[in-house]
Structures are given as C-alpha cells and as structure tokens.
Design an enzyme around this catalytic site. Sequence first.
Site, PDB file in Angstrom:
ATOM      1  N   GLY A 217       0.940  -1.023  -0.044  1.00  0.00           N
ATOM      2  CA  GLY A 217      -0.160   0.083   0.084  1.00  0.00           C
ATOM      3  C   GLY A 217       0.782   1.410   0.042  1.00  0.00           C
ATOM      4  N   THR A 276       6.831  -0.960   2.585  1.00  0.00           N
ATOM      5  CA  THR A 276       6.057  -2.107   2.913  1.00  0.00           C
ATOM      6  C   THR A 276       6.711  -3.377   2.538  1.00  0.00           C
ATOM      7  OG1 THR A 276       4.999  -1.814   0.890  1.00  0.00           O
ATOM      8  CG2 THR A 276       3.762  -0.828   2.651  1.00  0.00           C
ATOM      9  N   ASN A 296       9.567   0.438  -1.299  1.00  0.00           N
ATOM     10  CA  ASN A 296      10.028   1.585  -1.606  1.00  0.00           C
ATOM     11  C   ASN A 296       9.306   2.805  -0.795  1.00  0.00           C
ATOM     12  OD1 ASN A 296       7.332   0.920  -3.311  1.00  0.00           O
ATOM     13  ND2 ASN A 296       7.178   2.963  -3.141  1.00  0.00           N
ATOM     14  N   ASP A 341      11.059   3.980  -6.560  1.00  0.00           N
ATOM     15  CA  ASP A 341      10.087   3.069  -6.489  1.00  0.00           C
ATOM     16  C   ASP A 341      11.077   1.552  -6.477  1.00  0.00           C
ATOM     17  OD1 ASP A 341       8.008   1.140  -5.909  1.00  0.00           O
ATOM     18  OD2 ASP A 341       7.193   1.086  -7.958  1.00  0.00           O
ATOM     19  N   MET A 686     -15.119  -2.100  -8.559  1.00  0.00           N
ATOM     20  CA  MET A 686     -15.410  -0.851  -8.932  1.00  0.00           C
ATOM     21  C   MET A 686     -15.954   0.070  -7.734  1.00  0.00           C
ATOM     22  SD  MET A 686     -14.375   1.793 -10.664  1.00  0.00           S
ATOM     23  CE  MET A 686     -15.202   3.430 -10.797  1.00  0.00           C
TER      24      MET A 686
END
Length: 724
Positions: A217, A276, A296, A341, A686
């Site tokens: 996350g 994470t 990252n 990242d 969604m």
Amino acid sequence: MKRLGIALVVSCGFLSACSQEEQAVEAPQPKSVTAPDVAVTTEHAQVNEKRIAKMEQDEPGAWLTFGRNYEEQRFSPLQQVNRENVDKLGIAWFKDFNTTHAVQGTPLVIDGVLYASAPFNVIYALDAKSGEELWRFDAQVPKAHLRKACCGANSRGIAAYEGKIYTATLDGRLIAIDAASGEALWEVDTIIDRSRSYSITGAPRAAAGKIFIGNGGAEFGVRGYVSAYDAQSGELAWRFYTVPGDPSLPFEHPEMEMAAKTWKGGEWWKIGGGGTVWNSIVYDPEFNQVYLGVGNGAPWTRILRSPGGGDNLFLASIVAVDVETGKMNWYYQTTPGDNWDYTAVQDMMLAELEIDGAQRKVLMQAPKNGFFYVLDRANGELLKAHRFATVTWATHVDMETGRPVENTDKKYQDNPQWILPGPAGAHNWHAMSFDAGRRLVYFGSHDMPFLYAMAEEYNETGLYKRRENQFNLGIEFGSLEKMMDESDTAPDTVGHLNAFDPVTGEKRWSVRQKAAWNGGVLATAGDLVFQGNEEGFLVAYDSDTGDVLWQHYMFSSMVAPPISFEVDGQQYVSIMTGAGGGFEDDSADEKYGSTGRLVVFALGGEMDLPIPVERNLEIPEPPPLTANAEDVDRGRVLFGDLCGYCHMPSVFGRRGNNPDLRYMSAETHELWPAIVLGGLKSNQGMASFADVLSAEDAERIRQYLIARAGTDRAEALSAQAGAE
Ligand code: CA
C-alpha cells in the site's frame, strides 16, 4: 507502436501485477465446500521445522513452503522428467479458478494434496494426482477493497504449518484454516490503521511457532511493518515497523529511533513513509532470524518525503530480525533515499557459496534497482553487487562503502528523465530458482524504462498536493501518457531469461524473450528450466545452454512460477495461468483474455485445454463528444491520476482484463454516474469515487474517454484501410 512498449511500464510498474475484473465472471462460492466422498485425515499438512529439514532425504517430491523449503531456492531435485524425455510432457489434469484476475500463486504439495491460492484468497485443496477438489475456502474478500489495492486481487501464496493452512487476505486479515476440513480456525486483523489503504498480496511464512506477514500500500501512503503471530492462537508475538512514525510519539522499538535520524525535514508520517514488506519474508533456521524485504518510499520522490536528505531507513532494505523477539540483527539498504520505487521486496534465496576462497552462508536477491546482491547472512556484509540489466540511475555499487553511486546526470527533480530500471524494476516479484550444482540462478530480467518527472502541481506551486488515501506517487502521473507519447527518446523495452552466476556476475546464457513481462522460474535436477511467458507458452529450457527443448501453448499469459512435485512415483510439473491481461502485442491474454487456471503436466499426459474464443479488438463507435477541449484535457489528467492505476493510463488496446473504457457500451455510458459516483459495480471491485470526484469531473473523464475512443478508432480503421 513504440508507445505501447513503454506503456506497459506504467501499467505494471509499481504494480505487483495489474488486473481488474472485466465482467462479473466469478460465480458465487460457498465459504467452504467439502466433497463428501474423499477421505481427509487430521494428519494433513503436518509441516514443521524438522520435517522441512529432512525433506531432501525423505520427500524430495514435496513442496512444503512458498519457495519449496526454508532456503527458498525453488530447485526441484526430481529428474524423472529430463532433457531426454521432456518432449513427452502433456497435461495430466487442470483446474479452472473461474477468474480473469492475475494468478500469481505458488501452490504447496504435502502428502499428495495440492493447496493453491487463487485471486481474492480462494484456497483450494486438491488431490495432487487427479485434481479432485477436497475442499475450497473462500475468504470472502470484499471486492470493493480493490480500490485500495494498487495491483489487483493477487494472492501469491499460502503457508502450511502443523495441520493448518494460512492465508493473508487482500483486505489485510490473516486466517488459519484447518488443513483437513477447510474450515477457518481463527482470523486476526493485521492492519493497524484502517483509515489507510493497506492490502496484502504476499504469502505468509511459518516457522518457530509463528506466522510472519507484511502488507502493501505504499503508493496509497501507508507505513510498512511486519507482524509475527502465534501459529496456534493467532496472538501477536511482535511487530517490526520498517519506517519511523510520528516523531511526537514514542518510538515503538529502538530501531525506529535509529531510523528516524535518517528522515529529515519532512512530514513523512502524514504521507505514510512506505517501506511495505509486500512479498518476501524468509526464515533462516541457521541464524534463527527472518529476513524482511522492504519496499519503496511513499511517495516515490525523496524530496517530498525527506527534503533534508538522509537514507530514509529502512526503505529498500533487507532487514534481519530475531525470530523470537523481533529485534533487528542487521540490515543492508540497497537503495539509500529511494527515489524511484526501487523495492527490495523481491524473493530472497539462502545458500552457501564459496566467495574469494571462503565458504559463506549467503542471502541472494535481485531487487528492482538492477543489482544482484549477495550478502553474508551472519552479519549482512555485502559480498557482491552485480549489475544484471540496464541500469542508468547509478553507475555502480561502491564495494568499500556498500552504497550505490548515483548517476548525477539522471536527476529528475528539474527535468523529466527516462531512467532504467523503471518502477517495474529490472526484476520484480517473479520467482527465481537456484541450481546449486551448476551455481546458477535462473531468473527473468527486463528493461522497462520509465519517464520520471516531478508532479505537475509541484512544479507549478512548489507544493505537493496529495489526495488522501489515493494513489500518491509524488511524480507526474496524470499527464504521464502524454509526456511519454511526446517523447522520442524512450529506451527499448526488452525481457531476458538468464542463467546467472551469483559469484562472478556473469551470465552463462541469456535468452532474449519476445515480451518483457514473463513468469517465475523453476529449475530441476532433470537439467531443465521451466518458465511460462506472456506469449502464452510454458517452456522447458536446457539448463546448460538455454536451448528450448519443449513448449506448450496455454491460451493465456503467465506470471506465476512453475513448481514440480511427485506423487506415487510420478513427477508432475504445474503452473498457474492468467496474467490478468497481457500487456504487449500478441500476448495470449490480449488475444483470448486471462484464464485463471492451474495446469498440471506429467510424462504421457494427454489432455487438451479448451480453446477460448478470440476477442474482438475493434473499438465501437463512441457516443457524440459534447465537451470542449479544455474539459477533455482536464478529464485526461483526472483519468491518469485516479483511474490509471487500475484502468491503465496508457495501455489502451484492450490488453488488460480491467475494462478498457474506450469499449464502453451505450448502457455503460448511460450508467457512468451510477458506477463512478454511486458505486453500482462495487461488488466487482469498482468502488465509488464520490469522495474525490465531483459530478462535473466524473463527466470530464467520460468525455475524455469518448474523445480518446473516437481518435483511436479512427486511427485503427485508417491503418486497416491502408493495409488492405
Ligand atoms: Ca511500489
């Protein structure tokens, strides 16, 4: 079509894989189904340290942990299938998972039962010889959680320990399942802050009476940590944070005091910080420690996290912590002050290697940043750092200091820069395999360049505007596709399968692959290296030469790693198919869509896979465009910022399984506000965006999609006319 090659970087970059649901294709499933006529005993999955320690002698045909054993070398000692007879491999059985999401999992095979984890944490116990279903456990993950998970409903694996199967769910729960009955025994919430967008896609690991689990996350702004739970009771044993929290609060453990000194000047704790541990956690019985692969920074850009500089511990690090206490023994940071990242969450393998005349107990990892690391497990000493793909962010790793030397020409704070590796890494979570006899690590690498640029609003105002609990990278995302399109200096996108010597850093062989984003790797004592690829072939290579000895078309792309196991004297090779959508031209997923399926091969197997219907790739005529150019442009940026991480900012072309929104039907256009703001399709993943989008902005996005569909349709039709 250069743009498409680049585009896949965006789609898969930071993403552990990318997929969303196109239609509601998954049938409702009961929580646990036990087939009545199959005997299950209480002896199932009695896995522990002793059994794993003896598996090479006692049961070389088992696959007991995520990486097969504690070393996680993913090398099968089986040799019934070998280079002499591999051409006789055929399908023995297969099992459909009824999903179009990416299937990334490694199954376990214990006492003739194959345990597999499918998307949304649906766990199957199957007879490993026949595929007959013994039980099925559905963790009932709320589909709307997909909005909080950057990269799809992935579940890379499960753990088995003392009669239980453990799964960690997309929405952050850890569940212990009775391996015999398939019933849940306990469930704990691993998430410390439910106001943040945490998710879990990685496999829990089990050892020393504990279950270890991290989370993901960072792109949404969370703070990373790993928790250890008692395997029997689910009680929390310890928790190790990977980045410091709010400095006005006490440090949770001494390592945080140390780490906090390396974060300077910013308010990273409000943004989350990142770090994470979303993939690799490896237990080392020899040192009684677990290695945490840390991700990252959040956001990606260091100046926004820590404007005063600093290494930002423990981002992009490998951290060794004591199994019993959770106290840190050592760490090695691959990318100090991560700015790209560059996670160090990639699979880690333990081994013994002779290095410079001395026998060393080593840890090996090929993280995103493009250097293959060999560390001494006793103390974290850096032994080797070999570049294994194209690297432009750094010139080399200084072996004296153990630090990478950044390439000052590639700073992107003032000017956008194409940099390699991109956020997809030079290697990602796709499994590696180590053949100790040959001293070769087999793994896929790729050059997937990325155009790094500071977020546009930062350049305009000097301020970074962050959307609460949304995708926040700190780099330009809304206009990224346009910038990539307009750039004519993009480096090439290529993928390789490598036979890599971890001591010398040389490649014994390297095969250039048709696509860049391919699956994990399995090497066997049959002198074979197996890999599934994006084109749709499961391939067996000669371990010594890289020659293709056999391949089988699977009608779907693959990202998961193969495994091999033996039951009653028969060797099997299995792989899960379905990449959640292909990302490059001519991929099987592009042609047929993604098929979530477990396929098991054996010598003499004769089954055929069903041949799917080819997709129609023609973009339908969109409704009339009613917005002005300014609104369409605003819609484009909003789409890139808010929709892109699922619906792929630049990989239009009906490649992913997420709906390509240029193909929307008249009915979907009609229902747009109900879907986007009203959450009509929440149960398909969604969720509503009413918290961040006004009705006017939602309509601007739709208008952009109409404009885009019109342009792309016209272009395709004219290309077709030209070809005819
Ligand atoms: Ca990331």
